[in-house]
Scaffold this motif. Structure first.
Motif, PDB file in Angstrom:
ATOM      1  N   UNK A  88       6.924 -17.595  -5.751  1.00 13.94           N
ATOM      2  CA  UNK A  88       6.025 -16.293  -4.880  1.00 13.94           C
ATOM      3  C   UNK A  88       5.731 -15.384  -5.701  1.00 13.94           C
ATOM      4  N   UNK A  89       6.701 -14.830  -6.882  1.00 14.68           N
ATOM      5  CA  UNK A  89       6.462 -13.541  -7.621  1.00 14.68           C
ATOM      6  C   UNK A  89       6.363 -13.758  -9.016  1.00 14.68           C
ATOM      7  N   UNK A  90       5.668 -14.544  -9.755  1.00 12.59           N
ATOM      8  CA  UNK A  90       5.747 -15.142 -11.104  1.00 12.59           C
ATOM      9  C   UNK A  90       5.434 -13.774 -11.944  1.00 12.59           C
ATOM     10  N   UNK A  91       5.185 -12.661 -11.509  1.00 13.75           N
ATOM     11  CA  UNK A  91       4.922 -11.545 -12.426  1.00 13.75           C
ATOM     12  C   UNK A  91       6.284 -10.838 -12.672  1.00 13.75           C
ATOM     13  N   UNK A  92       7.342 -11.214 -11.970  1.00 18.02           N
ATOM     14  CA  UNK A  92       8.690 -10.737 -12.180  1.00 18.02           C
ATOM     15  C   UNK A  92       8.939  -9.475 -11.308  1.00 18.02           C
ATOM     16  N   UNK A  93      10.049  -8.760 -11.433  1.00 15.20           N
ATOM     17  CA  UNK A  93      10.315  -7.636 -10.610  1.00 15.20           C
ATOM     18  C   UNK A  93      11.555  -8.117  -9.331  1.00 15.20           C
ATOM     19  N   UNK A  94      11.531  -9.339  -9.177  1.00 13.88           N
ATOM     20  CA  UNK A  94      12.676  -9.681  -8.195  1.00 13.88           C
ATOM     21  C   UNK A  94      12.819  -8.963  -7.101  1.00 13.88           C
ATOM     22  N   UNK A  95      13.946  -8.507  -6.665  1.00 11.37           N
ATOM     23  CA  UNK A  95      14.078  -7.762  -5.267  1.00 11.37           C
ATOM     24  C   UNK A  95      13.288  -6.559  -5.401  1.00 11.37           C
ATOM     25  N   UNK A  96      12.893  -5.938  -6.340  1.00 10.38           N
ATOM     26  CA  UNK A  96      12.062  -4.749  -6.074  1.00 10.38           C
ATOM     27  C   UNK A  96      10.553  -4.990  -5.995  1.00 10.38           C
ATOM     28  N   UNK A  97      10.024  -6.055  -6.631  1.00 12.92           N
ATOM     29  CA  UNK A  97       8.673  -6.598  -6.317  1.00 12.92           C
ATOM     30  C   UNK A  97       8.441  -6.829  -4.933  1.00 12.92           C
ATOM     31  N   UNK A  98       9.476  -7.648  -4.429  1.00 15.32           N
ATOM     32  CA  UNK A  98       9.480  -8.453  -3.186  1.00 15.32           C
ATOM     33  C   UNK A  98       9.483  -7.371  -1.702  1.00 15.32           C
ATOM     34  N   UNK A  99      10.340  -6.403  -2.186  1.00 14.78           N
ATOM     35  CA  UNK A  99      10.600  -5.144  -1.209  1.00 14.78           C
ATOM     36  C   UNK A  99       9.418  -4.472  -1.294  1.00 14.78           C
ATOM     37  N   UNK A 100       8.730  -3.997  -2.360  1.00 14.68           N
ATOM     38  CA  UNK A 100       7.509  -3.146  -2.578  1.00 14.68           C
ATOM     39  C   UNK A 100       6.346  -3.788  -1.725  1.00 14.68           C
ATOM     40  N   UNK A 101       6.149  -5.088  -1.953  1.00 14.87           N
ATOM     41  CA  UNK A 101       5.166  -5.715  -1.196  1.00 14.87           C
ATOM     42  C   UNK A 101       5.043  -6.117   0.172  1.00 14.87           C
ATOM     43  N   UNK A 102       6.355  -6.116   0.471  1.00  8.68           N
ATOM     44  CA  UNK A 102       6.616  -6.498   2.115  1.00  8.68           C
ATOM     45  C   UNK A 102       7.306  -5.374   2.721  1.00  8.68           C
ATOM     46  N   UNK A 103       7.997  -4.594   2.137  1.00 15.06           N
ATOM     47  CA  UNK A 103       9.277  -3.783   3.012  1.00 15.06           C
ATOM     48  C   UNK A 103       8.671  -2.410   2.855  1.00 15.06           C
ATOM     49  N   UNK A 104       7.841  -1.833   1.890  1.00 16.49           N
ATOM     50  CA  UNK A 104       7.473  -0.349   1.531  1.00 16.49           C
ATOM     51  C   UNK A 104       8.397   0.064   0.448  1.00 16.49           C
ATOM     52  N   UNK A 105       7.979   1.509   0.060  1.00 10.31           N
ATOM     53  CA  UNK A 105       8.402   2.110  -0.815  1.00 10.31           C
ATOM     54  C   UNK A 105      10.030   2.250  -0.889  1.00 10.31           C
ATOM     55  N   UNK A 106      10.401   2.840   0.338  1.00  8.23           N
ATOM     56  CA  UNK A 106      11.798   3.113   0.591  1.00  8.23           C
ATOM     57  C   UNK A 106      12.793   1.948   0.237  1.00  8.23           C
ATOM     58  N   UNK A 107      12.489   0.748   0.758  1.00  5.53           N
ATOM     59  CA  UNK A 107      13.252  -0.312   0.556  1.00  5.53           C
ATOM     60  C   UNK A 107      13.110  -0.776  -0.950  1.00  5.53           C
ATOM     61  N   UNK A 108      12.111  -0.846  -1.597  1.00  8.73           N
ATOM     62  CA  UNK A 108      11.757  -1.165  -3.045  1.00  8.73           C
ATOM     63  C   UNK A 108      12.648  -0.290  -3.822  1.00  8.73           C
ATOM     64  N   UNK A 109      12.696   0.978  -3.761  1.00 13.74           N
ATOM     65  CA  UNK A 109      13.314   1.815  -4.590  1.00 13.74           C
ATOM     66  C   UNK A 109      14.967   1.609  -4.159  1.00 13.74           C
ATOM     67  N   UNK A 110      15.317   1.229  -3.198  1.00  9.32           N
ATOM     68  CA  UNK A 110      16.603   1.127  -2.800  1.00  9.32           C
ATOM     69  C   UNK A 110      17.179  -0.341  -3.536  1.00  9.32           C
ATOM     70  N   UNK A 111      16.204  -1.086  -3.637  1.00 12.01           N
ATOM     71  CA  UNK A 111      16.537  -2.574  -4.396  1.00 12.01           C
ATOM     72  C   UNK A 111      16.528  -2.216  -5.743  1.00 12.01           C
ATOM     73  N   UNK A 112      15.749  -1.392  -6.251  1.00 10.82           N
ATOM     74  CA  UNK A 112      15.707  -1.071  -7.757  1.00 10.82           C
ATOM     75  C   UNK A 112      16.724  -0.412  -8.229  1.00 10.82           C
ATOM     76  N   UNK A 113      17.110   0.766  -7.327  1.00 11.42           N
ATOM     77  CA  UNK A 113      18.167   1.311  -7.770  1.00 11.42           C
ATOM     78  C   UNK A 113      19.787   0.719  -7.783  1.00 11.42           C
TER      79      UNK A 113
END
Length: 681
Positions: A88-113
């Protein structure tokens, strides 16, 4: 020159951007590059389970097989879920990319951190665990665990700076050696068990607590052992972060490699756990001897060649497991830098087409952690797993929502831009991007199962480990989250401030040029020549004098050479030449707010680093002050020492200037001492 030669020797020659395709990884090489962490986790995941259960005595150890089975099942579920992420996300980023696209900034930064903290922990834990394996075989080296660990981190850093593919070749041999020798150990153990029988582990007769734990205490002990055993899942997400590093078809190759890793990890973890329980191995709080080394000693013999080969392979795979983080951290940091959540320097590739700044940053954090915790593997592991399952849970929740959007034909979100053609949007007739509704529902159910499982484990991990030091990892994630938000706000303010406004930019009413002069020599005269070439509305040479005799001498030289620019000498009674110069510039700017003040600073450039020690860097200090003054432009006019030809400024190969120096470029002016009171330096 010497520094560049050393860099080339250590890192290698630069690679052109067009050579990027040659750095992509085949599956056989991607396996040791991205999967050494989860494969190596079998060397200490079993040990962590046995170590926790030992506190409950022999009765508690009977729960070990069931805990190991649950960990293996969870590993299968998570790997199957992340295979969906690779597609689904061949451009990489894993949990951050998935969260940013589907759950919003807060979830994405939580995953990234969580992922960034986890990668740092991975390096520290893996290297320290590898060093423990070494000291298990050579106990005399035990007091030097910190130094040895730091040395290995530096070696890994250097190897990764040389490039992903090159470091992968280096790491492939130890990874496959560990896999092969572990499988050989299983075969030998099976044969000996059927024929002559296996001797018990060296610690089998070690006394255990006689306390009989029941009820809620037993449940808590089992939950804590399960949480510790879940370290076997660390590193699973690395492939989903690094999909762009695979050869085409990227998503398929990444998913296949992930499946291969899952099979190997389950087999190795299950085999080590079975042998550890069957040989009555006792985990040691100090970590020495390790459980896996005790198993190898029982199977191969404590002084057999295969035992030492296995110990060497175990130490190597544990240390090289950190390479998973060295590939995941820089890529994720680059994506975050691209999205303006981390400094932009982390987005740039280095000479060898790797994210060098991210590699160096990861190494620095890991070394600080190793030194801070005195290379204690057990203490480090307590901080380790919270970030792992935070990323897992957010990624799986995000994938559930992703499939829901695909089912409804909503491919306008950010995730669609990174999908393959077979998955990017809905189609009529019960199809979505070439996949049937049933297929998508099955994938969604798998991700939902993964989200539920990892969410439950996250709660267990947090509840059982937070009192044992995991709160430090949580605090680090909170701090990282806040830092990324602050960086993003800063970049947003900068973008707003730099955005062009409607209409034509206002031109300055007039341009006033000031040339700073303290002695009359080539650098000063050539700065005057450059200033005149810009054709300002007014041009003045200005000098701050703290010595009346020197000021008089300068004025006499000025008149003698017929310089066609007026010279204004400002007194500096307190020997501070900067304040009167700055006051003059400020006065000129305030008098005409719509005018532009251009300050020309003659500065000579030294050719050797040690020459800087002989100069007071006055030009640098003055520039720093002037650059903070609105309405002022600072122009450096360099004069390079020990270089006879100065380009357009003239030199031995340039035409001789007129005798009267009427154009301000007179080389007949005395060279003078060219010290700090002349061209500023």
């Amino acid at each position: 020159m010497a520094t560049g030669a050393v860099k080339r020797l250590l890192v290698g020659n630069p690679l052109a951007t067009t050579e990027m395709k040659h750095t992509l990884l085949p599956k056989w090489l991607a396996l040791p590059v991205f999967c050494s962490d989860p494969i190596s986790s079998v060397a200490y995941a079993t040990e962590e389970i046995l170590l926790v259960l030992a506190a409950g005595g022999v009765a508690a150890l009977t729960a070990a097989p069931w805990i190991a089975a649950l960990v293996a099942l969870l590993l299968v579920v998570v790997i199957a879920s992340y295979r969906q992420t690779c597609h689904a996300y061949p451009s990489g980023g894993g949990a951050y990319a998935v969260s940013r696209a589907n759950l919003g900034e807060a979830a994405a930064l939580t995953a990234a951190a969580a992922l960034l903290v986890d990668y740092v922990m991975t390096v520290a834990v893996s290297v320290v665990a590898g060093v423990v394996a070494i000291t298990s075989a050579v106990p005399a080296w035990g007091p030097y665990q910190v130094e040895i660990s730091v040395g290995f981190v530096l070696l890994l850093t250097l190897a990764n700076l040389r490039g992903v593919k090159e470091s992968g070749r280096i790491f492939a041999i130890p990874t496959y050696a560990f896999i092969g020798l572990t499988l050989v150990m299983f075969v030998v153990a099976g044969v000996r068990a059927v024929t002559s029988g296996l001797p018990a582990a060296s610690t089998a007769n070690q006394a255990l607590p006689t306390t009989h734990i029941t009820g809620m205490l037993f449940v808590l002990l089992v939950l804590r052992a399960f949480a510790s055993g879940c370290t076997a899942l660390t590193g699973v997400e690395a492939i989903s972060n690094g999909v762009p590093s695979f050869r085409k078809p990227k998503s398929r190759n990444a998913a296949t490699t992930l499946a291969m890793m899952g099979i190997l990890a389950v087999v190795l973890f299950g085999g080590v756990t079975a042998l550890g329980i069957g040989l009555h191995t006792r985990a040691q709080p100090s970590g020495t001897p390790s459980v896996i080394s005790q198993i190898a000693a029982s199977v191969f013999g404590g002084h057999a060649v295969l035992f030492y080969l296995f110990q060497a392979a175990t130490a190597a795979i544990l240390i090289l497991a950190a390479n998973t983080a060295f590939n995941g951290f820089p890529v994720l940091a680059s994506i975050l830098a691209r999205d303006r959540y981390l400094p932009r320097q982390l987005h740039a590739r280095g000479d060898r087409l790797v994210f060098s700044n991210g590699i160096l940053l990861l190494a620095g954090f890991a070394i600080a952690l190793i030194i801070g915790f005195n290379a204690d593997a057990d203490r480090l592991i307590q901080l380790y797993i919270v970030g792992v399952f935070t990323g897992f849970t957010l990624s799986q929740i995000g994938m559930v929502r992703h499939w829901n959007r695909v089912l409804h034909g909503d491919d306008s979100n950010e995730s669609a831009r990174g999908q393959t053609g077979a998955q990017a949007g809905g189609q009529a007739g019960g199809q979505a991007g070439g996949r049937s509704t049933t297929s998508i529902r099955r994938a969604q159910a798998l991700n939902a199962l993964g989200a539920a499982a990892t969410g439950v484990v996250l709660v267990i991990v947090f509840a059982t480990k937070v009192v044992h030091g995991a709160w430090l990892a949580v605090l680090a994630m909170v701090v990282m989250f806040a830092v990324m938000k602050a960086i993003h706000r800063y970049y947003a303010r900068v973008s707003t401030a730099l955005a062009p406004e409607p209409g034509t930019p206002t031109r300055p009413a007039r341009v006033h040029a000031l040339v700073l002069v303290s002695q009359l020599h080539k650098p000063a005269l050539r700065a005057l020549a450059f200033a005149r070439a810009t054709r300002p509305d007014t041009l003045t040479a200005i000098s701050a004098a703290d010595d009346p005799a020197a000021a008089t001498a300068l004025q006499e030289q000025w008149n003698a050479h017929n310089i066609p620019v007026s010279l204004k000498i400002i007194e500096a009674p307190y020997r501070d030449i900067f304040r009167p110069l700055l006051e003059r510039v400020t006065e000129l700017r305030d008098r005409n707010p719509r005018d532009l003040v251009t300050v020309f600073i003659p500065e000579y450039v030294v050719t050797h680093w040690w020459q800087n020690l002989l100069h007071n860097q006055s030009a640098l200090r003055l520039k720093a002050r002037l650059l903070m003054t609105p309405g002022v432009v600072v122009i450096d006019v360099p004069y390079r020492l020990d270089q006879p030809h100065q380009g357009w400024l003239g030199g031995p190969t340039a035409p001789a200037p007129p005798k009267n120096a009427s154009d301000g470029t007179a080389d007949s002016a005395p060279d003078g001492a060219a010290d700090d009171q002349g061209a500023m330096r």
